[in-house]
Structure formats: structure tokens, C-alpha cells
Write an enzyme that holds these catalytic residues in place. Structure first.
Site, PDB file in Angstrom:
ATOM      1  N   GLY A 252      -1.275   4.897  11.555  1.00 19.83           N
ATOM      2  CA  GLY A 252      -1.790   6.100  12.210  1.00 19.83           C
ATOM      3  C   GLY A 252      -1.059   6.278  13.519  1.00 19.83           C
TER       4      GLY A 252
ATOM      5  NE  ARG B 272      24.436 -11.803  34.002  1.00 22.91           N
ATOM      6  CZ  ARG B 272      25.697 -11.749  33.666  1.00 22.91           C
ATOM      7  NH1 ARG B 272      26.281 -12.831  33.152  1.00 22.91           N
ATOM      8  NH2 ARG B 272      26.390 -10.650  33.802  1.00 22.91           N
TER       9      ARG B 272
ATOM     10  CD  GLU C 130      -5.394  -0.620   6.714  1.00 17.81           C
ATOM     11  OE1 GLU C 130      -4.542   0.222   7.056  1.00 17.81           O
ATOM     12  OE2 GLU C 130      -6.020  -0.550   5.644  1.00 17.81           O
TER      13      GLU C 130
ATOM     14  CB  ILE D 148       6.183   1.863   0.396  1.00 19.53           C
ATOM     15  CG1 ILE D 148       5.820   3.313   0.055  1.00 19.53           C
ATOM     16  CG2 ILE D 148       5.130   0.890  -0.109  1.00 19.53           C
ATOM     17  CD1 ILE D 148       4.608   3.856   0.788  1.00 19.53           C
TER      18      ILE D 148
ATOM     19  N   GLY E 207       1.676  12.388   5.761  1.00 20.03           N
ATOM     20  CA  GLY E 207       1.645  11.119   6.466  1.00 20.03           C
ATOM     21  C   GLY E 207       0.218  10.755   6.824  1.00 20.03           C
TER      22      GLY E 207
ATOM     23  CG  LEU F 183      14.158  -7.255  34.316  1.00 18.86           C
ATOM     24  CD1 LEU F 183      12.987  -8.217  34.344  1.00 18.86           C
ATOM     25  CD2 LEU F 183      14.687  -7.030  35.745  1.00 18.86           C
TER      26      LEU F 183
ATOM     27  CB  ILE G 260      -0.921   0.039   1.223  1.00 20.89           C
ATOM     28  CG1 ILE G 260      -1.757  -1.234   1.315  1.00 20.89           C
ATOM     29  CG2 ILE G 260      -1.826   1.273   1.185  1.00 20.89           C
ATOM     30  CD1 ILE G 260      -2.546  -1.351   2.606  1.00 20.89           C
TER      31      ILE G 260
END
Length: 385
Positions: A369, A273, A247, A160, A134, A342, A126
Site C-alpha cells: 500500500g 575515511r 503485512e 509479483i 494497484g 556522508l 501473492i
């Protein structure tokens, strides 16, 4: 936590089976190759064909056009994409284009393009954003001038997704530059049959390195009139608005999977860890941070999965879709930041999954958006309800 534990109506046994198929696909086809794709800046074209063979492309489309018949199938696929640690592959953009064609295309357009998009023979993109336009689509400057049997298109697009790969691009143009939003139309451009079409550079980004985000140029590009989506000029803005809810919810759903990925890798790190005579997980601060991250993740899951129920019931209004996108992308970025902390110094190393996700997740607050636009939509709904 299993998805079905949140008891969303759309999570049927059939949908969960599709989720398992998608999980296997990403683990077998995607995960082993992601480092190479990040290095080359584009995902191999062969992945699209493999996804078509697996039934993942167009799975949200009705069976009568060759799809699997349910948007819930794509919803769970996007969650699994996130769980694999990926936000770069433009499968969602490909899906949006399919829905534009399904909703607004002529019978001929559906027959020409949908089968090849569903099979992976064609890849879709698109092209909306321009260097000076924008979120405000009314301000686009790319023009399409009537030249008899064709349009002559001039302009430029940027940012794009699938830009280097796509061979069918839905391009927003002005067919009447003086008419504002009512002058916007959507042209379907088959790139191998569009004289004057030119791909620009592949853009370098702080994240999403495997995504072929590109500039596109149209220099007297010729497009047949039969490629005007729906066959009527001036319908583009309305066509785009109809699909925006799906979307934005799609972005939110992938965030749920990415949150799962971030938390899973962080738990693995802190339990292995060694620090202060034990593991990082033994420290109260680590446990509190992980508890907060887990809570954010489940809030995202319940909110976004509930929004899918609303979508399938025809009740996903623009404000709810905007809220889902706003909440999920904000919470994902906060969660990833906590998880990176962390990891200590390892979290700043690009070879660690959490470092890669830190860059990838940031874009979700911008595309689809910007979150500032989402806040405006939600706020305006408060005085119109």
C-alpha cells in the site's frame, strides 16, 4: 542499541534467542551469497529449504499446525533480515500466505499446504497487482469463471514477489465481475498443476535486484474448485483486509533492521575515511548528521516495537499499522539518504552497501500500500475515533 533496551513486552528471552538464530542464519546462509543473487536476479531455491530447516518459515504460526507459535518470532526475524542488509528475499510474503491459509483455509487446505510451506518444500507468493490495478483491488480484471469442477482463469498480474520461484500463488480474481469488492475471491494456484499458467519476464528494477519480481499470465488457466480459499466465493476482499495490519507492520519492522545496517556501515566508513587532517567523523557536520540518523532509528524502533505489543494484544488497528508503515519507510529513506551523502562519491558506487540500500529502501514506500494510501487511512481515523 540492543532491542531489549526499548522494553517492549514482546521482547522476551525466547524471542531474543530466536533473533540470535535468525542472525546466524542470515550471516551464514545469506550474506556470503547476496552478490551472486543480485547478479542472477533471483535467490537460490535452496535458501528456502535451509530456512525451513532453521525453523524460520512459519515461525509465526501456531504449534498445532507445525509452526513455532508466535508472531513475535517472525517480527524479530524480519528485523534481522534488515540488519543483514536485505529487503529482497520474500520471506514475509511467504508468511502472509501462510496466515491467509491459517485464518481462512478449510481443514483440507491447511493440511495440504501448511506443512510444505513451513518446511520450505513449497514457496508462496501473492498475486494482487495488475497493470491497471494497484492499491485499488476492487478494479482487478482477472476473472475466474465457474466451469463445473474447476474455475477457468484469465488475466495478468505484475510486480509479483517470488513470482519466478513460487509454486503456490494466492491469486486475487473476480468470480463476479459485476459485484465490485464483493466479487473478489482468492484462488490458491499450484503452479505445477495449473494448465494455462505462465510466468512472464523477471522485471528489472532500480533496487531489490535479488528479488524475482515477475509478471504472471493466466490463459484459460484451470484451477480445481477445492483451491478456492475458504470454499466460498466473494470473500477475497475481506480476507485480504484482515491480514493487512500484520503485512504493513512487517514492512516497518524490516525497516528498523535496515536502518541499523545503514548506520552501522556509515559509522565504519566515516571513522576510517581521512579528511582535513583527521577522519570524517571528526567533523561537526558528520556528527550532527549521524546524531539525527540515530534519533530517527530509535524513534522507528520504539514505535514499531510498540506496535508489535499492540498486535499481540489484539489492538493493532488499521490506522496504527498504517502509521507504522508510513513513519518507518519515510524515516528509513531519509536516514539512508543522509548516510549515502556522508559516503561522498563512494556512496554512488553500487559496490558499496549504502548505494544498494538506497535503491532497495525506496520500494518500501510503495509496496504494501503506497504511503499516500497510508496517509488517507490515518486521516480518516481522525474523524471516526
Amino acid at each position: 542499541m540492543r532491542d531489549d533496551a526499548c522494553q517492549a513486552k514482546w521482547l522476551t528471552d525466547e524471542v531474543l534467542m530466536v533473533g540470535e538464530t535468525a542472525r546466524r542464519f542470515f550471516n551464514q546462509e545469506f550474506v556470503p551469497n547476496i552478490d551472486r543473487w543480485r547478479e542472477q536476479g533471483v535467490i537460490d531455491r535452496s535458501l528456502w529449504k535451509a530456512a525451513g530447516d532453521a525453523g524460520l518459515l512459519g515461525c509465526s504460526l501456531p504449534e498445532e499446525v507445525g509452526g513455532a507459535g508466535n508472531k513475535a518470532f517472525m517480527a524479530i526475524t524480519l528485523v534481522e533480515q534488515g540488519r543483514a542488509g536485505d529487503a529482497a528475499w520474500g520471506i514475509s510474503v511467504h508468511d502472509y500466505v501462510c496466515h491467509y491459509i491459517l485464518a481462512f483455509g478449510t481443514d483440507d487446505q491447511k493440511k495440504r499446504w501448511l506443512p510444505r510451506l513451513i518446511s520450505g518444500e513449497m514457496v508462496a507468493a501473492i498475486a494482487l497487482t495488475e497493470p491497471d490495478a494497484g492499491s485499488d483491488l476492487k478494479s482487478i480484471r482477472t476473472t475466474a469463471v465457474d466451469a463445473g469442477a474447476r474455475y477457468v482463469v484469465n488475466g495478468q498480474k505484475t510486480f509479483i514477489t517470488n513470482g519466478q520461484t513460487a509454486d503456490l500463488i494466492c491469486v486475487a480474481v473476480k468470480t463476479d465481475p459485476a459485484a465490485g469488492a464483493k466479487g473478489v475471491s482468492l484462488l490458491m494456484v499450484e503452479t505445477d498443476a495449473a494448465p494455462g499458467f505462465r510466468r512472464g519476464r523477471k522485471l528489472h528494477k532500480i533496487g531489490l535486484h535479488a528479488a524475482d519480481t515477475s509478471e504472471l499470465f493466466f490463459d484459460d488457466m484451470e484451477v480445481p474448485k477445492e483451491n478456492l480459499l475458504g470454499g466460498r466465493e466473494g470473500e477475497g476482499f475481506r480476507q485480504l483486509m484482515v491480514q493487512l495490519g500484520w503485512e504493513r507492520l512487517s514492512i516497518a519492522l524490516r525497516c528498523v533492521g535496515l536502518g541499523d545496517y545503514a548506520l552501522r556501515h556509515t559509522v565504519q566508513h566515516v571513522t576510517a575515511r581521512k579528511a582535513f587532517g583527521g577522519t570524517l567523523f571528526d567533523l561537526q557536520n558528520t556528527q550532527f548528521t549521524l546524531a539525527e540518523a540515530k534519533t530517527d532509528l530509535e524513534a522507528m524502533r520504539f514505535f514499531c516495537f510498540g506496535a508489535v505489543d499492540a498486535l499481540l494484544a489484539g489492538k493493532l488497528d488499521p490506522a496504527l499499522a498504517a502509521s507504522a508503515k508510513l513513519f518507518a519507510t519515510d524515516r528509513l529513506n531519509a536516514l539512508v539518504d543522509q548516510c549515502l551523502q556522508l559516503h561522498g562519491g563512494y556512496g554512488f558506487m553500487d559496490e558499496y552497501p549504502i548505494a544498494r540500500l538506497f535503491g532497495d529502501a525506496r520500494a518500501a514506500k510503495i509496496y504494501g500500500g503506497s504511503n499516500e494510501v497510508m496517509k488517507m487511512l490515518v486521516a480518516r481515523s481522525l474523524v471516526t475515533d
